[in-house]
Design an enzyme around this catalytic site. Structure first.
Site, PDB file in Angstrom:
ATOM      1  N   GLY A 463      83.199  24.181  68.183  1.00 22.70           N
ATOM      2  CA  GLY A 463      83.533  25.215  69.141  1.00 22.70           C
ATOM      3  C   GLY A 463      83.473  26.605  68.560  1.00 22.70           C
ATOM      4  N   GLY A 505      82.158  26.619  56.588  1.00 13.78           N
ATOM      5  CA  GLY A 505      81.017  25.994  57.228  1.00 13.78           C
ATOM      6  C   GLY A 505      79.784  26.863  57.216  1.00 13.78           C
ATOM      7  CG  ASN A 588      77.129  35.656  67.443  1.00 11.75           C
ATOM      8  OD1 ASN A 588      77.887  36.271  68.183  1.00 11.75           O
ATOM      9  ND2 ASN A 588      76.055  35.026  67.904  1.00 11.75           N
ATOM     10  CB  THR A 591      80.605  33.284  67.811  1.00  9.45           C
ATOM     11  OG1 THR A 591      79.820  33.807  66.738  1.00  9.45           O
ATOM     12  CG2 THR A 591      79.689  32.805  68.923  1.00  9.45           C
ATOM     13  CD  GLN A 595      86.154  30.277  65.647  1.00  8.39           C
ATOM     14  OE1 GLN A 595      86.712  29.736  64.706  1.00  8.39           O
ATOM     15  NE2 GLN A 595      86.179  29.769  66.865  1.00  8.39           N
ATOM     16  CE  LYS A 658      84.627  38.802  51.171  1.00  7.17           C
ATOM     17  NZ  LYS A 658      85.712  39.760  50.826  1.00  7.17           N
ATOM     18  N   GLY A 661      87.108  31.515  60.497  1.00  8.16           N
ATOM     19  CA  GLY A 661      87.768  30.538  61.354  1.00  8.16           C
ATOM     20  C   GLY A 661      89.272  30.478  61.191  1.00  8.16           C
ATOM     21  CD  GLU A 662      90.715  27.378  57.791  1.00  6.54           C
ATOM     22  OE1 GLU A 662      91.586  26.540  57.523  1.00  6.54           O
ATOM     23  OE2 GLU A 662      89.658  27.492  57.138  1.00  6.54           O
TER      24      GLU A 662
END
Length: 703
Positions: A463, A505, A588, A591, A595, A658, A661-662
């Site tokens: 996602g 990822g 991007n 996205t 995130q 870098k 996501g977190e």
């Protein structure tokens, strides 16, 4: 390595798979409608927290129409032992926690399997259980290392002396509860055997990892296991490795000799797929008269299970955040009769930074300094632990840029002085950080005769938009438009690749894709004309990843929150959240913003709502569904904005990027807690910030 400006990378390209998802064409693990003769398996969970199965009366269930099999520890296929003891499904009659899978029913329909499983009679020899984490628990011990391989403890200088002689100091304990990652798509698997070859359609964060694990469990050559995860509806870490759904589905399919599907119920998710450990963290900070840190001490107590050890790296971020000559961090675990904790978005950094950044706010008050200024004064020139130079570090820039955007200037530092009718209003700030990891990966790139290109890599898009970002990276490396590039992911047949986890990822896969596509472009140039059967190259980044040792790679950010607290009801609202991040080059922009905002929303939920409520009497979390385990809803999420500074990093990877996501979840809870304190004068040191923790402590409304 050189990072150059390109065309696709950095743009706001829409999700490649977006139309397929909104039209229903995208098939998730449990939606393989072309597979015929599918049976269904439903797990049976233990109703005790510790003990042993005495007897299972399965004969009445086996005799039911449409029931194909009842799996118990007495007849389940044998599995090879692994370090991950949670995957030893139905291999013993021993019960290690409430909710452990102790049997399963396979039937021709889902309804039959569930009804039969719920009526299966199991008798236990129950033992006294121990499920409560305390700061002085009798079983506390020092693990060998913390996730994944950090030293458990670190110490530099004379910490106790520095604290005793500090001009200003704080010494407080902060607590976070058990948190449960519940992705929108549950853990689901469709398992099919063809002789001794296993095919899995599985919802996971890394098909290659699941392939390797299942091959070991069933004593197969990895080439005999094919794992596909084309589309995944979220994971947050809970799908980072193989989970019991994949194992049980594969066992059941082998036993009944037909395809078997298992989609875990929401109740199952709270017991068998992992959760964030509760933490008890004692932070001691000492500073000189100018507000410069002289000592940092961070001691963590958390839990693991009796089955296997998982030690969350809660104090790791404290080791690198701020300069101080005297430093100490420790981790201690209690073995409890509970499920094994696992990864949940930003494991370690998320709970650890809540404690550290709350303590920094309290120290700023002691020092009579603006919380921003305290952080800026303690900016380290190098990584305080290793002494390595930063590949890039933009925390100060993020703090200052965020302060300007948020309107921090002129903030009255006094707590509980700003009213808006019945609402007390305050603002808070906290820092964010997350490592910039990368792992080895293989990728294949192929040029077709028709002028199109196909890239294959065992990536997983949970996602995040990974498929889209990799298309952009590939297009720029090939020097073509994104419309002639197709990126195939989510298939273990494509070779080794890192999981979609640890915010690595895109960095890991993008590195391999860049290498493969660059080599393909050069190969096409040498040929002059593409042959009928095309041109394909393969690339592996193991050597490049191993050579990445000279710098400390880390992302940073600043989070700002406005909190409003109703003096009559204790209700907390957060009308504004702002995050500014230094995360290298953004692949991007669309996205990426999604995130970061998603992480901040999850952090807001952590601050105000999320809490696994333990009932010690029967040894489990009582709120094991989304009706009672509260998460942020639309009413809680109002004005959330995420920005980033221009950060050029020529060392981190070929893309200069870098992970994102977190880092968005890290620091958010502290910013909200600090804002609540500024609004009310009440310091909540144990999350979540519930009404009952504020009522009776709020100032009386004036005017």
């Amino acid at each position: 390595m050189s990072v150059t400006a390109t065309r696709a990378v950095g743009s706001a390209l829409g999700r490649i798979e977006g139309p397929a998802k909104v039209t229903g064409a995208a098939k998730y693990a449990g939606e393989q409608d072309d597979i015929q003769d599918v049976a269904y398996v439903w797990p049976v969970q233990s109703t005790i927290a510790k003990g042993r199965i005495r007897h299972i009366d399965d004969a009445p269930i086996r005799d039911r129409p449409q029931v194909l099999a009842v799996l118990t520890p007495d007849n389940a296929p044998h599995l090879q032992p692994l370090a991950d003891a949670e995957l030893a499904v139905l291999q013993t009659r021993n019960v290690a926690y409430r909710g452990q899978i102790v049997a399963a029913v396979v039937a021709q329909t889902l309804e039959t399997a569930r009804e039969a499983a719920e009526q299966l009679q199991i008798e236990y020899d129950e033992e006294a259980h121990d499920v409560e984490l305390t700061q002085d628990h009798q079983s506390l011990y020092k693990p060998e290392h913390v996730n994944p391989s950090f030293p458990t403890d670190t110490e530099q200088g004379e910490v106790d002396h520095a604290l005793a002689t500090a001009a200003f100091s704080v010494d407080h304990t902060y607590e976070t509860p058990a948190l449960h990652n519940n992705p929108m798509e549950p853990h689901a698997t469709l398992a099919i055997w063809h002789g001794d070859e296993l095919t899995l359609y599985d919802s996971n964060q890394g098909a290659y990892s699941v392939q390797q694990t299942l091959a070991q469990l069933f004593d197969l050559d990895p080439a005999a296991v094919h794992v596909m995860s084309q589309h995944v509806g979220g994971g947050f870490g809970s799908k980072g490795t193989a989970r019991v759904n994949a194992v049980l589905a594969a066992m059941s399919a082998r036993l009944v000799r037909r395809p078997v599907k298992l989609a875990l119920h929401r109740h199952h998710q709270f017991a068998v797929v992992g959760y964030r450990t509760p933490t008890i963290q004692r932070i001691k900070l000492g500073a000189d008269a100018d507000g410069r840190l002289t000592a940092i001490s961070h001691d963590v107590v958390e839990q693991t299970s009796t089955l296997m050890e998982f030690a969350e790296q809660t104090a790791i971020a404290t080791r690198i955040m701020y300069a101080a000559p005297n430093r100490r961090t420790t981790h201690r675990l209690a073995r409890l009769d509970m499920p094994t904790p696992r990864w949940m978005r930003a494991p370690g950094e998320c709970p650890g930074m809540y404690a550290l950044e709350s303590a920094m706010d309290e120290l700023a008050i002691e020092c009579d300094l603006d919380p921003l200024e305290l952080r800026i004064r303690n900016e380290p020139a190098r990584d305080p632990e290793s002494g390595k130079p930063w590949s890039s570090r933009s925390l100060v820039e993020c703090l200052r840029d965020g302060a300007d955007r948020f309107g921090w200037a002129g903030r009255d530092p006094r707590p509980a002085v700003r009213y808006d009718g019945s609402w007390l209003v305050g603002t808070g700030v906290a820092a964010s950080t997350y490592p910039a990891y990368a792992g080895p990966a293989t990728a294949a790139a192929r040029a077709e005769r028709d002028g199109t290109f196909v890239v294959r890599i065992t990536a997983s898009d949970i996602g995040t938009g990974a498929r889209t970002a990799l298309t952009q990276i590939a297009a720029d490396a090939l020097r073509v438009g994104t419309d002639v590039v197709r990126v195939d992911i989510g298939d273990s047949a494509f070779g080794q690749a890192n999981i979609a986890g640890g915010s690595m990822g895109t960095a890991s896969w993008g590195w391999a894709v860049t290498k493969a596509c660059t080599e393909l472009r050069e190969e096409v140039g040498r040929h002059g004309e593409i042959p009928v059967d095309g041109i394909e190259v393969h690339a592996d980044t193991s050597a490049e990843i191993e050579a990445r040792t000279g710098y400390k790679f880390q992302g940073f950010g600043a989070q700002f929150a406005e909190a409003r607290v109703n003096v009559d009801t204790g209700e907390v609202r957060v009308p504004r959240l702002l995050g500014v991040f230094g995360v290298g080059r953004v692949i991007n922009s669309r996205t990426a913003r999604s995130q970061l905002i998603g992480g901040m929303t999850m952090g807001l939920s952590m601050a105000l709502h999320e809490e696994g409520v333990l009932d010690p009497a029967f040894g489990d979390y009582v709120n094991h569904d989304l009706a009672e385990y509260h998460v942020a809803s639309c009413a809680d999420v109002t004005d959330i904005a995420a920005h980033w500074v221009d950060e050029q990093d020529d060392h981190v990877n070929p893309m200069g990027s870098k992970g994102i996501g977190e880092i968005g979840i890290v620091g958010t809870a502290a910013a909200v807690a600090n804002a609540v304190h500024h609004a009310t004068g009440v310091r909540v040191r144990d999350l979540p910030i519930r009404l009952d923790k504020l009522l009776g402590r709020l100032p009386t409304r004036t005017g």
